[in-house]
Design an enzyme around this catalytic site. Structure first.
Site, PDB file in Angstrom:
ATOM      1  N   PHE A 126      52.835  33.478  -5.340  1.00 50.08           N
ATOM      2  CA  PHE A 126      53.328  32.356  -6.985  1.00 50.08           C
ATOM      3  C   PHE A 126      51.907  31.848  -5.922  1.00 50.08           C
ATOM      4  O   PHE A 126      52.481  30.843  -4.390  1.00 50.08           O
ATOM      5  CB  PHE A 126      54.541  32.185  -6.674  1.00 50.08           C
ATOM      6  CG  PHE A 126      55.006  30.022  -7.322  1.00 50.08           C
ATOM      7  CD1 PHE A 126      55.492  31.258  -9.014  1.00 50.08           C
ATOM      8  CD2 PHE A 126      54.697  29.823  -6.950  1.00 50.08           C
ATOM      9  CE1 PHE A 126      55.070  30.217  -9.634  1.00 50.08           C
ATOM     10  CE2 PHE A 126      55.441  28.485  -7.904  1.00 50.08           C
ATOM     11  CZ  PHE A 126      55.079  28.647  -8.859  1.00 50.08           C
ATOM     12  N   ASP A 197      59.525  33.835   1.465  1.00 47.95           N
ATOM     13  CA  ASP A 197      60.499  32.457  -0.077  1.00 47.95           C
ATOM     14  C   ASP A 197      61.359  33.173  -0.284  1.00 47.95           C
ATOM     15  O   ASP A 197      61.271  34.456  -1.058  1.00 47.95           O
ATOM     16  CB  ASP A 197      58.599  32.572  -0.479  1.00 47.95           C
ATOM     17  CG  ASP A 197      58.962  31.559  -1.527  1.00 47.95           C
ATOM     18  OD1 ASP A 197      59.763  31.564  -2.172  1.00 47.95           O
ATOM     19  OD2 ASP A 197      58.068  30.755  -1.913  1.00 47.95           O
ATOM     20  N   TYR A 222      66.319  24.788  -8.007  1.00 49.01           N
ATOM     21  CA  TYR A 222      65.979  24.568  -9.694  1.00 49.01           C
ATOM     22  C   TYR A 222      66.463  25.410 -10.274  1.00 49.01           C
ATOM     23  O   TYR A 222      66.242  25.526 -11.456  1.00 49.01           O
ATOM     24  CB  TYR A 222      65.161  24.026 -10.264  1.00 49.01           C
ATOM     25  CG  TYR A 222      64.014  23.645  -9.613  1.00 49.01           C
ATOM     26  CD1 TYR A 222      63.464  25.055  -9.793  1.00 49.01           C
ATOM     27  CD2 TYR A 222      63.438  23.193  -8.805  1.00 49.01           C
ATOM     28  CE1 TYR A 222      61.996  25.409  -9.642  1.00 49.01           C
ATOM     29  CE2 TYR A 222      62.082  23.804  -8.117  1.00 49.01           C
ATOM     30  CZ  TYR A 222      61.351  24.059  -9.120  1.00 49.01           C
ATOM     31  OH  TYR A 222      60.247  24.565  -8.308  1.00 49.01           O
ATOM     32  N   LYS A 223      65.777  26.972  -9.837  1.00 49.23           N
ATOM     33  CA  LYS A 223      65.713  28.080 -10.746  1.00 49.23           C
ATOM     34  C   LYS A 223      67.735  28.924 -10.464  1.00 49.23           C
ATOM     35  O   LYS A 223      68.127  27.993 -11.180  1.00 49.23           O
ATOM     36  CB  LYS A 223      64.690  29.157  -9.681  1.00 49.23           C
ATOM     37  CG  LYS A 223      63.524  28.386  -9.604  1.00 49.23           C
ATOM     38  CD  LYS A 223      62.631  29.909  -8.973  1.00 49.23           C
ATOM     39  CE  LYS A 223      61.500  28.310  -9.467  1.00 49.23           C
ATOM     40  NZ  LYS A 223      60.242  29.323  -8.379  1.00 49.23           N
TER      41      LYS A 223
HETATM   42  C1  LIG Z   1      59.099  28.479  -8.462  1.00 50.12           C
HETATM   43  C2  LIG Z   1      58.514  28.822  -7.162  1.00 50.12           C
HETATM   44  C3  LIG Z   1      58.105  27.718  -6.354  1.00 50.12           C
HETATM   45  C4  LIG Z   1      58.664  26.211  -6.657  1.00 50.12           C
HETATM   46  O1  LIG Z   1      57.375  25.332  -5.563  1.00 50.12           O
HETATM   47  P1  LIG Z   1      57.877  24.038  -5.956  1.00 50.12           P
HETATM   48  O2  LIG Z   1      57.187  23.477  -4.873  1.00 50.12           O
HETATM   49  O3  LIG Z   1      59.578  23.877  -5.892  1.00 50.12           O
HETATM   50  O4  LIG Z   1      57.333  23.447  -6.859  1.00 50.12           O
HETATM   51  C5  LIG Z   1      57.445  28.224  -4.480  1.00 50.12           C
HETATM   52  N1  LIG Z   1      57.526  29.735  -4.431  1.00 50.12           N
HETATM   53  C6  LIG Z   1      57.680  30.027  -5.479  1.00 50.12           C
HETATM   54  C7  LIG Z   1      58.025  31.380  -4.792  1.00 50.12           C
HETATM   55  C8  LIG Z   1      58.498  29.798  -6.563  1.00 50.12           C
HETATM   56  O5  LIG Z   1      58.861  31.406  -7.240  1.00 50.12           O
END
Ligand SMILES: *Cc1c(COP(=O)(O)O)cnc(C)c1O
Length: 412
Positions: A126, A197, A222-223
């Site tokens: 990501f 992560d 939030y997921k």
């Molecule tokens: C959703 C997600 C994020 C989100 O990061 P934010 O700092 O909350 O925007 C980070 N890493 C991964 C792998 C994700 O899927």
């Protein structure tokens, strides 16, 4: 088709988690296949937010830092996440975004591996993960960011210079689950640490950080944890690294004595030092309430339902949408697949727009990935079936091929 419908009904009838659906506020006329991006709200969260605002904030005002447990909330919310990731109470700190926590943990890893310079990050992770690693590498003179590209073996790339490996446990596009224990073992054999992560894992697939001998982890709330838009993220570092753990966002709320107002920073013991500044209480309260549901959830049943839902969706789509240009982009093996399903299609963006206009909400990840998330707490198999049928109809009738669906302004 009738066969699939009947099977979906039967699966719903025997679903041990069916009772959880009524705890959620279900948006009208929508089949929500985006709980892996922003989970649904629970009724109890709406009341908790109202109470936090009117009682704790408006009436309690500053007294609520102690009286309403605000000061401890980063750790008490963390205690609710701990059992979902296989770690102990007091070990998880909640606050800031996943991005900020990636920064803290990567920097902590560099500090824990002083003779080493390389952050080895997955090239197709990501983007925020790589952006943060790159930002840190640009700031710390000795640090260097290298990418582990898809298909490359970790053992070929890891070495005496590697300080930390940065990986997603479940890939956000392909849903592939990494073998956490094997990656940790390979990294440790080379003297490196691993930062996991868990954004697409927590609340969706089994995670046992301690059993897998993990070093550190961060993740989104939030997921699948349904904490609400921008809900604060979590961070965990194995207790074996304390008290050496140092993180650079050494704000006063992670100090040993925040109200001692000393000049010099002294870290709080354990994970509290991962907290930076004043916690975002409204968001934290919503998250804390959203997490309460996990006390009642049989995790094995949850993971099993996730596997069945993704398998069922793949089966119905592949049967009904044969020769319509879809290409499965997730592992077929349930044990290697997270709780979402991706299909690739050259017009994937338009198809997802058309689906959304007909009440089936999923999302699109460039360049061509259509992604459908299956949150086992509130989805039914009948919805999974109906979504697949809608997808088929849109493809067969080319309903996606309309100017309105080509506009790339919608963000989901
Ligand atoms: C959703 C997600 C994020 C989100 O990061 P934010 O700092 O909350 O925007 C980070 N890493 C991964 C792998 C994700 O899927």
């Amino acid at each position: 088709m009738a066969d699939f419908a009947a099977r979906a009904e039967a699966l719903d009838r025997t679903d041990p988690l069916a009772g959880f659906r009524s705890r959620f506020i279900l948006p009208d006329g929508v089949i929500y296949l985006d709980g892996n991006s922003l989970g649904l709200m629970q009724h109890s969260v709406a009341s908790r937010l109202a109470r936090t605002a009117s009682k704790e904030w408006a009436e309690g005002v500053i007294r609520s830092w102690g009286g309403a447990g605000w000061f401890d909330l980063p750790m008490t919310a963390g205690d609710r996440i701990a059992p979902l990731i296989g770690v102990g109470r007091g070990e998880v700190a909640v606050g800031d975004s996943t991005s900020a926590n990636l920064f803290k943990c990567l920097a902590a890893a560099l500090h824990l591996r002083p003779g080493r310079s390389v952050i080895l990050a997955e090239g197709d992770n990501f983007p925020t993960d790589t952006y943060i690693a790159s930002g840190l590498a640009g700031l710390v003179e000795r640090a260097e960011l290298r990418f582990l590209e898809p298909g490359e073996a970790l053992s070929d790339r890891i070495g005496a210079e590697t300080a930390v490996v940065l990986m997603s446990h479940v890939d956000y596009r392909t849903a592939e689950i990494r073998d956490m224990a094997a990656v940790n073992a390979a990294a440790h054999a080379a003297g490196a640490l691993v930062l996991w992560d868990l954004s697409h894992s927590t609340g969706a697939v089994p995670v046992d950080l301690v059993a897998a001998d993990a070093d550190m982890a961060v993740g989104c709330t939030y997921k699948y944890l349904n904490g609400g838009p921008g809900a604060p993220a979590f961070a965990w570092i194995h207790s074996r690294f304390y008290p050496e753990v140092r993180q650079p966002l050494s704000g006063w709320m992670g100090h040993l004595a925040p109200f001692g107002f000393e000049r010099d920073y002294a870290a709080a013991p354990g994970a509290r030092r991962l907290v930076c500044g004043t916690p975002q209480i409204l968001s934290l309260a919503a998250l804390d309430e959203a997490l309460a549901i996990w006390d009642d959830v049989d995790l094995a049943a949850l993971f099993e339902k996730g596997r069945r839902m993704t398998a069922f969706f793949i089966e119905v789509v592949e049967t009904e949408c044969r020769d319509l240009g879809l290409q499965l982009a997730v592992p077929r093996d349930c044990d290697r697949r997270g709780s979402h399903v991706s299909f690739r299609h050259a017009s994937g963006f338009e198809i997802m727009q058309a689906l959304a206009s007909e009440g089936v909400i999923g999302d699109f990840r460039a360049p061509d990935t259509m992604r459908f998330g299956f949150a086992p707490l509130y989805l039914t198999f009948t919805e999974v079936y109906q979504a697949a049928v809608r997808l088929r109809d849109i493809l067969v009738e080319r309903r996606w091929d309309a100017p309105a669906f080509r506009k790339r302004t919608v963000v989901t």
